[in-house]
Design an enzyme around this catalytic site. Sequence first.
Site, PDB file in Angstrom:
ATOM      1  N   THR A  82      41.560  23.633  42.683  1.00  0.00           N
ATOM      2  CA  THR A  82      41.551  25.048  42.322  1.00  0.00           C
ATOM      3  C   THR A  82      41.912  25.230  40.853  1.00  0.00           C
ATOM      4  OG1 THR A  82      42.359  25.439  44.587  1.00  0.00           O
ATOM      5  CG2 THR A  82      42.083  27.355  43.208  1.00  0.00           C
ATOM      6  N   GLU A 129      44.026  15.871  46.913  1.00  0.00           N
ATOM      7  CA  GLU A 129      43.849  17.042  46.053  1.00  0.00           C
ATOM      8  C   GLU A 129      44.834  18.127  46.459  1.00  0.00           C
ATOM      9  OE1 GLU A 129      40.698  20.721  45.534  1.00  0.00           O
ATOM     10  OE2 GLU A 129      39.888  18.762  46.118  1.00  0.00           O
ATOM     11  N   LYS A 158      31.532  18.615  42.507  1.00  0.00           N
ATOM     12  CA  LYS A 158      31.944  19.194  43.778  1.00  0.00           C
ATOM     13  C   LYS A 158      30.894  20.225  44.181  1.00  0.00           C
ATOM     14  CE  LYS A 158      35.589  22.171  45.687  1.00  0.00           C
ATOM     15  NZ  LYS A 158      36.993  22.608  45.540  1.00  0.00           N
ATOM     16  N   ARG A 169      47.285  26.745  44.475  1.00  0.00           N
ATOM     17  CA  ARG A 169      47.287  28.060  45.118  1.00  0.00           C
ATOM     18  C   ARG A 169      48.683  28.563  45.423  1.00  0.00           C
ATOM     19  NH1 ARG A 169      42.387  27.151  49.553  1.00  0.00           N
ATOM     20  NH2 ARG A 169      40.932  26.160  48.101  1.00  0.00           N
TER      21      ARG A 169
END
Length: 216
Positions: free
Chosen positions: A76, A48, A136, A52
């Site tokens: 994200t 993953e 998640k 960011r």
Amino acid sequence: MTDTTPTDLTNADLLGLAPVIPVVVLEDEDAAVPLARALVEGGLPAIEVTLRTPAALPAITRIAAEVPDAIVGAGTVVRPEDAERSAAAGARFLVSPGCTPRLQAAMVATGLPFLPGVATASEAVALLEGGITAMKFFPAEAAGGRAYLKALGGPLPDARFCPTGGVTPGNAADYLALPNVGCVGGSWLTPGDAVRAGDWDRIRALAADAAALGKG
């Protein structure tokens, strides 16, 4: 773990690819390919890359193109356009820290499997109502940790989780021992100093240790 190929993954399959999904923050896209190779060689194919940094999307593209054994995803994902851009970059799955109806619709529209983030029973129930059972759990430790997930197992037996946030080598096995946990997400596998130094042997060793956490 499953031997499902990236092209036919479902949401639920994401929880069975490996015991740990590395959560990666990349400042330099040139590190993406050797880092991904080290993780895969260590036994962790699902990676993953979090959105960011400006390097994230180019890194996803390079991993997808140059590391065929990697199953690279985008993390994200917080806006509909994040989902669209990640899919265009070559991401094989999406991960969000939370989920809204608009964001969920955008992730579904990509056709990619995804792990929507939840932190409460109500959020989990809302996803279950839509037929989504793989989620998640974030931020795992701050939101109640192993005890909270264990408590959810009774009333929500269909929900399965990838806890992320505060998961470490010291508590990962405890999470994985829960029947409603399929895998965990962890950032400890790619320490910033190791990535900057190009210490791929260290990352490979960390990945191998994490891969050995698999159930059974």
